[in-house]
Motif scaffolding. Sequence first.
Motif, PDB file in Angstrom:
ATOM      1  N   GLN A 232       0.694  -1.241   0.021  1.00 29.45           N
ATOM      2  CA  GLN A 232       0.009   0.076   0.018  1.00 29.45           C
ATOM      3  C   GLN A 232       0.880   1.516   0.105  1.00 29.45           C
ATOM      4  OE1 GLN A 232      -3.853   1.838   2.303  1.00 29.45           O
ATOM      5  NE2 GLN A 232      -2.372   0.894   3.766  1.00 29.45           N
ATOM      6  N   ARG A 233       0.488   2.202  -0.837  1.00 31.03           N
ATOM      7  CA  ARG A 233       1.189   3.379  -1.131  1.00 31.03           C
ATOM      8  C   ARG A 233      -0.105   4.512  -0.972  1.00 31.03           C
ATOM      9  NH1 ARG A 233       5.773   6.233  -3.476  1.00 31.03           N
ATOM     10  NH2 ARG A 233       5.559   8.310  -2.106  1.00 31.03           N
ATOM     11  N   VAL A 234       0.356   5.421   0.165  1.00 34.46           N
ATOM     12  CA  VAL A 234      -0.790   6.509   0.465  1.00 34.46           C
ATOM     13  C   VAL A 234      -0.067   7.727   0.088  1.00 34.46           C
ATOM     14  CG1 VAL A 234      -2.540   7.225   1.709  1.00 34.46           C
ATOM     15  CG2 VAL A 234      -2.197   4.772   1.614  1.00 34.46           C
ATOM     16  N   VAL A 235      -0.682   8.692  -0.594  1.00 33.64           N
ATOM     17  CA  VAL A 235      -0.259  10.183  -0.507  1.00 33.64           C
ATOM     18  C   VAL A 235      -1.374  10.617  -0.024  1.00 33.64           C
ATOM     19  CG1 VAL A 235       0.399  12.236  -1.747  1.00 33.64           C
ATOM     20  CG2 VAL A 235       1.294   9.977  -2.619  1.00 33.64           C
ATOM     21  N   LEU A 236      -1.137  11.829   1.163  1.00 38.49           N
ATOM     22  CA  LEU A 236      -1.924  12.530   2.121  1.00 38.49           C
ATOM     23  C   LEU A 236      -2.017  13.705   1.521  1.00 38.49           C
ATOM     24  CD1 LEU A 236      -0.716  10.001   4.105  1.00 38.49           C
ATOM     25  CD2 LEU A 236      -2.647  10.649   5.345  1.00 38.49           C
ATOM     26  N   ASP A 237      -3.156  14.713   1.131  1.00 36.98           N
ATOM     27  CA  ASP A 237      -3.154  16.067   1.077  1.00 36.98           C
ATOM     28  C   ASP A 237      -3.225  16.649   2.598  1.00 36.98           C
ATOM     29  OD1 ASP A 237      -3.796  18.789   0.939  1.00 36.98           O
ATOM     30  OD2 ASP A 237      -5.062  18.229  -0.782  1.00 36.98           O
ATOM     31  N   GLY A 238      -2.240  17.040   2.949  1.00 36.69           N
ATOM     32  CA  GLY A 238      -2.153  17.517   4.542  1.00 36.69           C
ATOM     33  C   GLY A 238      -2.500  19.111   4.666  1.00 36.69           C
ATOM     34  N   GLY A 239      -2.801  19.973   3.717  1.00 43.23           N
ATOM     35  CA  GLY A 239      -2.941  21.122   3.868  1.00 43.23           C
ATOM     36  C   GLY A 239      -1.630  22.025   4.365  1.00 43.23           C
ATOM     37  N   ALA A 240      -1.913  23.149   4.751  1.00 44.45           N
ATOM     38  CA  ALA A 240      -0.904  23.989   4.918  1.00 44.45           C
ATOM     39  C   ALA A 240      -0.008  23.815   6.260  1.00 44.45           C
ATOM     40  CB  ALA A 240      -1.205  25.655   4.975  1.00 44.45           C
ATOM     41  N   TYR A 241      -0.352  22.978   7.148  1.00 44.68           N
ATOM     42  CA  TYR A 241       0.198  22.958   8.402  1.00 44.68           C
ATOM     43  C   TYR A 241       0.141  21.550   9.015  1.00 44.68           C
ATOM     44  CZ  TYR A 241      -0.672  28.084   8.571  1.00 44.68           C
ATOM     45  OH  TYR A 241      -0.728  29.363   8.091  1.00 44.68           O
ATOM     46  N   THR A 242       0.760  21.076   9.920  1.00 47.21           N
ATOM     47  CA  THR A 242       1.067  19.736  10.376  1.00 47.21           C
ATOM     48  C   THR A 242      -0.254  18.947  11.096  1.00 47.21           C
ATOM     49  OG1 THR A 242       3.364  20.181  10.455  1.00 47.21           O
ATOM     50  CG2 THR A 242       2.305  18.145  11.372  1.00 47.21           C
ATOM     51  N   SER A 243      -0.738  19.839  12.020  1.00 47.17           N
ATOM     52  CA  SER A 243      -1.757  19.427  12.682  1.00 47.17           C
ATOM     53  C   SER A 243      -1.405  17.863  13.386  1.00 47.17           C
ATOM     54  CB  SER A 243      -3.063  19.361  11.961  1.00 47.17           C
ATOM     55  OG  SER A 243      -3.990  19.014  12.866  1.00 47.17           O
ATOM     56  N   TYR A 244      -2.292  17.290  13.326  1.00 44.42           N
ATOM     57  CA  TYR A 244      -1.771  15.809  13.750  1.00 44.42           C
ATOM     58  C   TYR A 244      -1.701  14.598  12.420  1.00 44.42           C
ATOM     59  CZ  TYR A 244      -3.828  16.192  18.476  1.00 44.42           C
ATOM     60  OH  TYR A 244      -3.963  16.720  19.798  1.00 44.42           O
ATOM     61  N   GLY A 245      -1.215  15.203  11.425  1.00 42.37           N
ATOM     62  CA  GLY A 245      -0.875  14.805  10.150  1.00 42.37           C
ATOM     63  C   GLY A 245       0.008  13.618  10.166  1.00 42.37           C
ATOM     64  N   VAL A 246       1.071  13.773  11.356  1.00 40.18           N
ATOM     65  CA  VAL A 246       2.302  12.512  11.270  1.00 40.18           C
ATOM     66  C   VAL A 246       1.374  11.393  11.774  1.00 40.18           C
ATOM     67  CG1 VAL A 246       4.359  11.908  12.282  1.00 40.18           C
ATOM     68  CG2 VAL A 246       3.999  14.384  11.556  1.00 40.18           C
ATOM     69  N   ILE A 247       0.758  11.589  12.730  1.00 41.97           N
ATOM     70  CA  ILE A 247       0.119  10.271  13.082  1.00 41.97           C
ATOM     71  C   ILE A 247      -0.944   9.664  12.301  1.00 41.97           C
ATOM     72  CG2 ILE A 247      -1.665   9.587  15.208  1.00 41.97           C
ATOM     73  CD1 ILE A 247      -0.402  12.167  16.611  1.00 41.97           C
ATOM     74  N   THR A 248      -1.605  10.666  11.499  1.00 45.32           N
ATOM     75  CA  THR A 248      -2.587  10.076  10.408  1.00 45.32           C
ATOM     76  C   THR A 248      -2.043   9.582   9.301  1.00 45.32           C
ATOM     77  OG1 THR A 248      -4.090  12.021  10.992  1.00 45.32           O
ATOM     78  CG2 THR A 248      -4.628  10.932   8.842  1.00 45.32           C
ATOM     79  N   ALA A 249      -0.809  10.079   9.045  1.00 45.94           N
ATOM     80  CA  ALA A 249      -0.032   9.123   7.881  1.00 45.94           C
ATOM     81  C   ALA A 249       0.509   7.887   8.505  1.00 45.94           C
ATOM     82  CB  ALA A 249       1.401   9.878   7.567  1.00 45.94           C
ATOM     83  N   TYR A 250       0.845   7.772   9.690  1.00 49.35           N
ATOM     84  CA  TYR A 250       1.194   6.316  10.290  1.00 49.35           C
ATOM     85  C   TYR A 250      -0.114   5.477  10.341  1.00 49.35           C
ATOM     86  CZ  TYR A 250       5.990   6.858  11.648  1.00 49.35           C
ATOM     87  OH  TYR A 250       7.371   7.169  11.736  1.00 49.35           O
ATOM     88  N   TYR A 251      -1.057   5.982  10.707  1.00 51.65           N
ATOM     89  CA  TYR A 251      -2.473   5.295  10.947  1.00 51.65           C
ATOM     90  C   TYR A 251      -2.949   4.573   9.739  1.00 51.65           C
ATOM     91  CZ  TYR A 251      -3.759   5.245  16.028  1.00 51.65           C
ATOM     92  OH  TYR A 251      -4.038   5.138  17.342  1.00 51.65           O
ATOM     93  N   ALA A 252      -2.995   5.370   8.597  1.00 51.08           N
ATOM     94  CA  ALA A 252      -3.231   5.075   7.301  1.00 51.08           C
ATOM     95  C   ALA A 252      -2.774   3.545   7.080  1.00 51.08           C
ATOM     96  CB  ALA A 252      -3.117   6.025   6.142  1.00 51.08           C
ATOM     97  N   GLY A 253      -1.520   3.250   7.418  1.00 53.70           N
ATOM     98  CA  GLY A 253      -1.141   1.992   7.108  1.00 53.70           C
ATOM     99  C   GLY A 253      -1.012   1.055   8.419  1.00 53.70           C
TER     100      GLY A 253
END
Length: 533
Positions: A140-161
């Motif tokens: 699985q390869r996922v590219v996430l559109d995170g918008g302009a700031y990090t927010s909880y994005g690092v965790i989201t990127a991990y959870y997606a996998g």
Amino acid sequence: QGFANADQVFAQRFTGNRTYQVPMEPHAALARWEHHVGRLTLWSSTQTPHYLHRSLSRMLGIPMGNIRVIRPHVGGGFGAKAEATPLDFCSAIFAKRTGRPVVMEYSREEMFIHFRGRHKQYIDLKIGVKRDGTITAVDQRVVLDGGAYTSYGVITAYYAGSMLPTLYKMPHYRYRGTRVYTNLPASGAFRGHGVPQPRFAFESLLDMIAEKLGVDPIEIRLKNAMTPNTRTCNALDISSCEFTATLERARETSKWGEKKGKLPRGKGIGVGCGGFVSGAGYPIYRSDFPHSNAVIRVHEDGTGVSLHIAAAEIGQGSDTVLVQIAAEELGVPYEWVWLADCDTATSPLDLGSYSSRVTLMAGHAVQRAAAKVREMVLAVAAAELERDVTTLTATGGRIFAKDDTAVGMDWAATARLAFSRQGPVVGTGSYQPPKSLGGEFKGGTVGTSPAYSFSTVVAEVTVDLETGQVSVDRVTDYSDAGTVINPVTFHGQVEGSIVMGLGETLFEDTLFDANGRATNPNLHDYLIPTMQD
């Protein structure tokens, strides 16, 4: 190796919408300073009071002991209120500068622009299978559109996998996730935190594989379904698991065998499965604190009990559940328990409401605090009744012998005696997940949990073949949530997730023009399902 062992390999790209939580109550904050001592009190519409408390301390450069965070009743969150907002910081700064209390809140349009909703995801998924449908490998390869700031994005990127292997046994799995900064409002934590879209992709490709192999979609799921006491390929420990039971019950109740492939033209039936953690195994920042803590104090006359906990009720009914747990463990009526709602000056640390954690983690803390109080009160009763404490029990506001209910005494009277002899009758409890959770690889702590949930949903639809209009005729859901404390609130959660799923599948999407400006930032143009739907 896994793909080499496969008889067939299937690959497909999927896209998930950039949807928004739309809590009914907007973000809001009220700040007040006690200038003579340099202390701040902040009321905030937050679902993570502790993380807000810590963020304010770091941002303002003052100790957490000089900051008091109060969470009033919150009108919905779903992840949108999981992080501190500019309102929390600005109201505190403006209140200090003006010498007056300052309240700030977002308009509905500002809510959409602040966003922190679901990431748009572009998912490239490849699955290798044997001829009978047994999964041999997943890439699985996922590219996430995170918008302009990090927010909880690092965790989201991990959870997606990390969560994909919890439903099905995958002997070989690779995940690569990339979160991209774009000129849009920041995406963040939204119910399921990155997991629903990869689930949608995997379930869709599994259906395509079943069709190609001539296998029933439910049968291919049963063949690969997770079983109890299994360690996944990415080192997640599945303990209790009734996933197979949810599949079988949904198949039976929906009359799947009578309908699949046999319905009139324009009508269809499909299945999809899901599941999530019961609280994250690790906190958002490195610490050794217990994840949930509770204090229970018996009132002086014994007729009331105060429960002090900073767990975040945001509409899901957790306050009700925690009071139930306290009352049952103590052996007193539900009405006796006062909940001292979230106030960091009176309640010990709790990490908040996210990752389906409150009932399990805060519930354990409450149960343990109540058990200590119960032990103190029963010890006094044992001395008064001249009975061994192990022979006594308590329920309904009365303490009595297990073998003779006529031998007993009033719970409140016993508690009064306890107070008069030893002072305040107080019990504390805490909960921390096992520290051994997770693997040694990068991201090995993400997706860990003391327990996991599993569910199967069958949807029956009618599709207008000329216009594409979809009408959902019936949804059948079976969810394994372990021991259900309150069936009414549990069913409310399931029904809410079904309604939210309908909106995300059929018509929700945030839209932007060429300049990155939101074109539907209101409840007229961004449609969500209502009770009528």
